[in-house]
Design an enzyme around this catalytic site. Structure first.
Site, PDB file in Angstrom:
ATOM      1  N   TYR A   1       0.828  -1.211   0.000  1.00 41.68           N
ATOM      2  CA  TYR A   1       0.000   0.000   0.000  1.00 41.68           C
ATOM      3  C   TYR A   1       0.860   1.258   0.000  1.00 41.68           C
ATOM      4  O   TYR A   1       0.657   2.168  -0.814  1.00 41.68           O
ATOM      5  CB  TYR A   1      -0.912  -0.018   1.223  1.00 41.68           C
ATOM      6  CG  TYR A   1      -1.854   1.147   1.313  1.00 41.68           C
ATOM      7  CD1 TYR A   1      -2.930   1.264   0.438  1.00 41.68           C
ATOM      8  CD2 TYR A   1      -1.689   2.127   2.286  1.00 41.68           C
ATOM      9  CE1 TYR A   1      -3.817   2.327   0.528  1.00 41.68           C
ATOM     10  CE2 TYR A   1      -2.571   3.196   2.385  1.00 41.68           C
ATOM     11  CZ  TYR A   1      -3.632   3.290   1.506  1.00 41.68           C
ATOM     12  OH  TYR A   1      -4.501   4.351   1.598  1.00 41.68           O
TER      13      TYR A   1
ATOM     14  N   PRO B   1     -16.205   2.416   5.528  1.00 44.10           N
ATOM     15  CA  PRO B   1     -16.601   1.001   5.464  1.00 44.10           C
ATOM     16  C   PRO B   1     -15.424   0.082   5.160  1.00 44.10           C
ATOM     17  O   PRO B   1     -15.337  -1.032   5.699  1.00 44.10           O
ATOM     18  CB  PRO B   1     -17.634   0.988   4.330  1.00 44.10           C
ATOM     19  CG  PRO B   1     -18.229   2.356   4.365  1.00 44.10           C
ATOM     20  CD  PRO B   1     -17.086   3.270   4.703  1.00 44.10           C
TER      21      PRO B   1
END
Length: 248
Positions: A146, A182
């Site tokens: 990431y 979320p």
């Protein structure tokens, strides 16, 4: 006061999180928003609020090209699609590595390669790429793939800003810290399986924040809207940190 009246804004990953809040907030201050996501169900509520929506897989170069070809020029583009791989180098399979780059970097290339020519022909515009504090700005544990991809996003942002500044294009990145979305809650639930439950895992995320709270998608969206607006007309090529003090 920020005003996006008369501006056409394309937002990816708009069904949830930062993309969704950006779409709602932009429409609320006058923008004509096209909200896209791979999840059509998540776009329904946006459509009900008067926002145009399109189902789009941003990793599909042909689908991206077809969508942008049939649309008028955009005044602003928000690249919000992303994927967070959890782990170190040795935890990252070649498949994880490729998927991280495909969704976090290639998708922005596909969008901007198609959108930029129309933006330039239309007199210019603003691009906002969602990067991260976990990037070239700071190494964060267990964010190998990431952080590498988000470092690439910052590099892409600066390159586009330098190449197209004289053609009326501004390109900036936003670099959030940990934001309550979320997507984050899904990761917390997964980590909770080995940390004594969801609440224990969430408490661990909060505890590492200098402000002792997570950021909100709305806070990041507010920065994105500023960067899209004419009020940010002298701002380009920057990685704007909004991390609750992580990099302090």
């Amino acid at each position: 006061m920020i005003d996006l009246s008369g501006k056409r804004i394309l937002i990816t990953a708009a069904a949830a999180g930062i993309g969704r809040e950006s779409a709602l907030a932009a429409a609320g201050i006058g923008a004509d928003v096209l909200a896209t996501d791979i999840n059509p169900d998540g776009l329904v509520e946006l459509r009900q609020k008067g926002i145009a929506t399109e189902t789009l897989d941003v990793t599909d170069m042909d689908a991206v090209a077809a969508l942008i070809e049939r649309e008028p020029a955009f005044d602003g583009v928000v690249n919000a699609a992303g994927y967070v791989h959890h782990g170190r180098l040795q935890d990252c399979t070649p498949e994880d590595w490729r998927h991280s780059f495909t969704l976090n970097v290639d998708s922005m290339y596909f969008i901007l390669r198609e959108a930029l020519p129309k933006m330039i022909e239309n007199g210019g515009g603003a691009i906002v790429n969602v990067a991260s504090a976990a990037s070239s700005l700071k190494g964060i544990p267990l964010r190998f793939a990431y952080g590498t991809t988000k470092a690439a996003v910052i590099g892409m942002t600066k390159s586009i800003a330098a190449d197209y500044v004289q053609e009326g294009i501004r390109c900036n990145a936003v670099c959030p810290g940990t934001v309550d979305t979320p997507s984050l809650r899904q990761r917390v639930a997964e980590l909770g399986k080995s940390m004594g439950g969801f609440e224990a895992a969430m408490d661990a995320f909060v505890a590492r924040q200098p402000m002792q709270r997570l950021g909100t998608a709305g806070e990041v969206a507010a920065l994105i809207l500023y960067l899209l607006s004419d009020q940010a007309g002298f701002t380009t090529g920057q990685a704007h940190v909004i991390d609750g003090g992580i990099l302090t």
